[in-house]
Design an enzyme around this catalytic site. Structure first.
Site, PDB file in Angstrom:
ATOM      1  N   ILE A  24       0.831  -1.205   0.000  1.00 41.37           N
ATOM      2  CA  ILE A  24       0.000   0.000   0.000  1.00 41.37           C
ATOM      3  C   ILE A  24       0.871   1.262   0.000  1.00 41.37           C
ATOM      4  CG2 ILE A  24      -1.576   1.322   1.484  1.00 41.37           C
ATOM      5  CD1 ILE A  24      -2.954  -1.345   2.185  1.00 41.37           C
ATOM      6  N   ASP A  66      13.843   2.962  10.863  1.00 44.96           N
ATOM      7  CA  ASP A  66      12.949   2.074  11.608  1.00 44.96           C
ATOM      8  C   ASP A  66      12.065   2.949  12.502  1.00 44.96           C
ATOM      9  OD1 ASP A  66      11.769   0.390  13.479  1.00 44.96           O
ATOM     10  OD2 ASP A  66      13.540  -0.883  13.699  1.00 44.96           O
ATOM     11  N   VAL A  67      10.764   2.941  12.257  1.00 44.50           N
ATOM     12  CA  VAL A  67       9.877   3.852  12.997  1.00 44.50           C
ATOM     13  C   VAL A  67       9.882   3.568  14.501  1.00 44.50           C
ATOM     14  CG1 VAL A  67       8.331   4.323  11.042  1.00 44.50           C
ATOM     15  CG2 VAL A  67       7.751   2.497  12.644  1.00 44.50           C
ATOM     16  N   ASN A  93       2.206   4.938   7.272  1.00 44.19           N
ATOM     17  CA  ASN A  93       1.700   3.703   6.660  1.00 44.19           C
ATOM     18  C   ASN A  93       2.411   2.455   7.184  1.00 44.19           C
ATOM     19  OD1 ASN A  93       0.671   1.976   4.208  1.00 44.19           O
ATOM     20  ND2 ASN A  93       2.913   1.892   4.104  1.00 44.19           N
ATOM     21  N   SER A 145      -7.543   0.672   9.389  1.00 35.56           N
ATOM     22  CA  SER A 145      -7.882  -0.689   8.965  1.00 35.56           C
ATOM     23  C   SER A 145      -9.345  -0.959   9.267  1.00 35.56           C
ATOM     24  CB  SER A 145      -7.008  -1.661   9.765  1.00 35.56           C
ATOM     25  OG  SER A 145      -7.506  -2.968   9.738  1.00 35.56           O
ATOM     26  N   TYR A 158      -3.154  -5.709  16.869  1.00 32.10           N
ATOM     27  CA  TYR A 158      -3.328  -4.938  15.634  1.00 32.10           C
ATOM     28  C   TYR A 158      -4.591  -4.078  15.732  1.00 32.10           C
ATOM     29  CZ  TYR A 158      -3.545  -4.296  10.503  1.00 32.10           C
ATOM     30  OH  TYR A 158      -3.588  -3.783   9.228  1.00 32.10           O
ATOM     31  N   LYS A 162      -4.830  -0.069  15.529  1.00 33.50           N
ATOM     32  CA  LYS A 162      -5.585   0.594  14.459  1.00 33.50           C
ATOM     33  C   LYS A 162      -6.772   1.377  15.017  1.00 33.50           C
ATOM     34  CE  LYS A 162      -3.185  -0.679  10.839  1.00 33.50           C
ATOM     35  NZ  LYS A 162      -2.284   0.295  10.220  1.00 33.50           N
ATOM     36  N   THR A 193      -2.019  -7.486  -0.806  1.00 29.50           N
ATOM     37  CA  THR A 193      -0.591  -7.196  -0.591  1.00 29.50           C
ATOM     38  C   THR A 193       0.017  -8.418   0.098  1.00 29.50           C
ATOM     39  OG1 THR A 193      -0.807  -6.318   1.650  1.00 29.50           O
ATOM     40  CG2 THR A 193      -1.070  -4.731  -0.138  1.00 29.50           C
TER      41      THR A 193
HETATM   42  P1  NDP Z   1       3.429  -4.527   3.684  1.00 31.87           P
HETATM   43  O1  NDP Z   1       3.928  -5.585   4.620  1.00 31.87           O
HETATM   44  O2  NDP Z   1       3.737  -4.606   2.258  1.00 31.87           O
HETATM   45  O3  NDP Z   1       3.914  -3.100   4.181  1.00 31.87           O
HETATM   46  C1  NDP Z   1       4.345  -2.778   5.443  1.00 31.87           C
HETATM   47  C2  NDP Z   1       5.455  -1.768   5.277  1.00 31.87           C
HETATM   48  O4  NDP Z   1       5.787  -1.235   6.546  1.00 31.87           O
HETATM   49  C3  NDP Z   1       6.721  -2.388   4.687  1.00 31.87           C
HETATM   50  O5  NDP Z   1       7.209  -1.550   3.659  1.00 31.87           O
HETATM   51  C4  NDP Z   1       7.680  -2.412   5.843  1.00 31.87           C
HETATM   52  O6  NDP Z   1       9.007  -2.229   5.399  1.00 31.87           O
HETATM   53  C5  NDP Z   1       7.196  -1.225   6.660  1.00 31.87           C
HETATM   54  N1  NDP Z   1       7.534  -1.339   8.070  1.00 31.87           N
HETATM   55  C6  NDP Z   1       7.142  -2.301   8.940  1.00 31.87           C
HETATM   56  N2  NDP Z   1       7.699  -2.089  10.143  1.00 31.87           N
HETATM   57  C7  NDP Z   1       8.448  -0.963  10.029  1.00 31.87           C
HETATM   58  C8  NDP Z   1       9.286  -0.256  10.908  1.00 31.87           C
HETATM   59  N3  NDP Z   1       9.467  -0.634  12.181  1.00 31.87           N
HETATM   60  N4  NDP Z   1       9.899   0.866  10.446  1.00 31.87           N
HETATM   61  C9  NDP Z   1       9.749   1.270   9.178  1.00 31.87           C
HETATM   62  N5  NDP Z   1       8.978   0.630   8.286  1.00 31.87           N
HETATM   63  C10 NDP Z   1       8.341  -0.480   8.706  1.00 31.87           C
HETATM   64  O7  NDP Z   1       1.860  -4.472   3.943  1.00 31.87           O
HETATM   65  P2  NDP Z   1       0.701  -3.486   3.455  1.00 31.87           P
HETATM   66  O8  NDP Z   1       1.141  -2.662   2.322  1.00 31.87           O
HETATM   67  O9  NDP Z   1      -0.487  -4.332   3.328  1.00 31.87           O
HETATM   68  O10 NDP Z   1       0.503  -2.576   4.752  1.00 31.87           O
HETATM   69  C11 NDP Z   1       0.679  -1.161   4.768  1.00 31.87           C
HETATM   70  C12 NDP Z   1      -0.218  -0.561   5.823  1.00 31.87           C
HETATM   71  O11 NDP Z   1      -1.578  -0.784   5.467  1.00 31.87           O
HETATM   72  C13 NDP Z   1      -0.041  -1.163   7.216  1.00 31.87           C
HETATM   73  O12 NDP Z   1      -0.144  -0.151   8.190  1.00 31.87           O
HETATM   74  C14 NDP Z   1      -1.215  -2.116   7.323  1.00 31.87           C
HETATM   75  O13 NDP Z   1      -1.568  -2.338   8.664  1.00 31.87           O
HETATM   76  C15 NDP Z   1      -2.268  -1.336   6.554  1.00 31.87           C
HETATM   77  N6  NDP Z   1      -3.389  -2.124   6.085  1.00 31.87           N
HETATM   78  C16 NDP Z   1      -3.256  -3.137   5.159  1.00 31.87           C
HETATM   79  C17 NDP Z   1      -4.386  -3.807   4.703  1.00 31.87           C
HETATM   80  C18 NDP Z   1      -4.305  -4.899   3.673  1.00 31.87           C
HETATM   81  O14 NDP Z   1      -5.354  -5.513   3.382  1.00 31.87           O
HETATM   82  N7  NDP Z   1      -3.173  -5.170   3.073  1.00 31.87           N
HETATM   83  C19 NDP Z   1      -5.707  -3.499   5.191  1.00 31.87           C
HETATM   84  C20 NDP Z   1      -5.737  -2.423   6.143  1.00 31.87           C
HETATM   85  C21 NDP Z   1      -4.619  -1.772   6.559  1.00 31.87           C
HETATM   86  P3  NDP Z   1      10.257  -2.932   6.149  1.00 31.87           P
HETATM   87  O15 NDP Z   1       9.819  -4.310   6.510  1.00 31.87           O
HETATM   88  O16 NDP Z   1      11.348  -2.866   5.160  1.00 31.87           O
HETATM   89  O17 NDP Z   1      10.523  -2.056   7.334  1.00 31.87           O
END
Ligand code: NDP
Length: 255
Positions: A24, A66-67, A93, A145, A158, A162, A193
């Site tokens: 996303i 890293d957030v 995000n 979410s 989670y 959210k 995703t």
């Molecule tokens: P992904 O797993 O593709 O994306 C998650 C992203 O967050 C990755 O790019 C990851 O990068 C990054 N991330 C995770 N932890 C950290 C951290 N500590 N610091 C920095 N970056 C971080 O999943 P989605 O695209 O599906 O999810 C994106 C958002 O959308 C999330 O908040 C998820 O909860 C939300 N969401 C998704 C839904 C879905 O159906 N897919 C539905 C509703 C909400 P890296 O691991 O490299 O750090």
């Protein structure tokens, strides 16, 4: 009245999108760039960020961050500001999923989820606000979410994170509205995703349930969220703050 092209344009804006290299976040980045913004993408893994940046030379910039290292947020924002300018769009995000029975979730696991979605996002928000104030305003988006709205089994941490986002956006919207800083959320429905694929794995019942109660009858695509993000950050949404926009194919009103 704004021209149509101005209303939806982000020309000249700089955005920071956490998790902007995958799923996303990547689609939000694509859409923001297509609307004219430059985007700093942040995440823990370098590779997806660099891949995204390579697609948009001089438009997208990769930052390993890293957030959950929330004490670094101020320095991180300063670095972006000195290298690229002031981000007036922040998209919180980055997220992690945790699917298990509530009674098996440890305190440590619970905290990790909250640290990522809430504490880490807040640190970036807090560091961004003074910069947005100086720039005359800004737009902050949280990616919430359906777990912000429904009771969904096996996602207690989670869902806590959210749901907390909804309180966060309302609070920030009233605190900073007078400074032209708008704060909104998008609640994506089930979007295809990596994260959702894992969450659905071995759970055909959940998949059937999702599709069965989605009026539009399909999973969403990351792009569906990208364009909603452009809208909420654009001048077209200049009177919208404190709201959570469901982009969910109607599932939150489906029966
Ligand atoms: P992904 O797993 O593709 O994306 C998650 C992203 O967050 C990755 O790019 C990851 O990068 C990054 N991330 C995770 N932890 C950290 C951290 N500590 N610091 C920095 N970056 C971080 O999943 P989605 O695209 O599906 O999810 C994106 C958002 O959308 C999330 O908040 C998820 O909860 C939300 N969401 C998704 C839904 C879905 O159906 N897919 C539905 C509703 C909400 P890296 O691991 O490299 O750090």
């Amino acid at each position: 009245m704004l021209a149509h092209s101005e209303a939806f344009s982000l020309q000249g804006s700089l955005a920071l999108v956490t998790g902007g290299g995958t799923g996303i976040g990547r689609a939000i980045t694509d859409a923001l760039v297509k609307a004219g913004a430059r985007v700093a993408v942040a995440g823990r893994r370098r590779e997806p960020l660099e891949e995204t940046a390579a697609v948009y030379p001089s438009k997208v910039f990769a930052y390993t961050y890293d957030v959950t290292q929330e004490q670094e947020a101020g320095n991180f924002l300063k670095r972006i500001q000195s290298e690229l300018g002031t981000p007036t769009i922040l998209v919180n995000n980055a997220g992690i999923h945790l699917k298990k029975k509530a009674e098996e979730v440890t305190a440590e696991e619970f905290r990790k989820v909250l640290d990522t979605h809430i504490v880490g996002a807040h640190a970036l928000t807090a560091a961004s606000i003074p910069l947005m104030r100086q720039a005359g305003g800004g737009s902050i988006l949280y990616i919430a979410s359906m777990a912000s709205l429904f009771g969904i089994p096996y996602v207690v941490a989670y869902a806590a994170a959210k749901s907390a986002m909804l309180g966060v956006i309302r609070t920030l919207a009233v605190e900073y509205g007078r400074e032209n800083i708008r704060v909104n959320a998008i609640a994506p429905g089930w979007i295809e995703t990596e994260m959702s694929r894992k969450a659905m794995e071995g759970d055909p019942e959940r998949k059937r349930k999702v599709l069965g109660r989605t009026p539009l009858g399909r999973f969403g695509s990351p792009e569906d969220i990208g364009w909603a993000a452009v809208y909420l950050c654009s001048p077209a949404a200049r009177f919208i703050t404190g709201t959570c926009l469901a982009v969910d194919g109607g599932i939150s009103i489906g029966f």
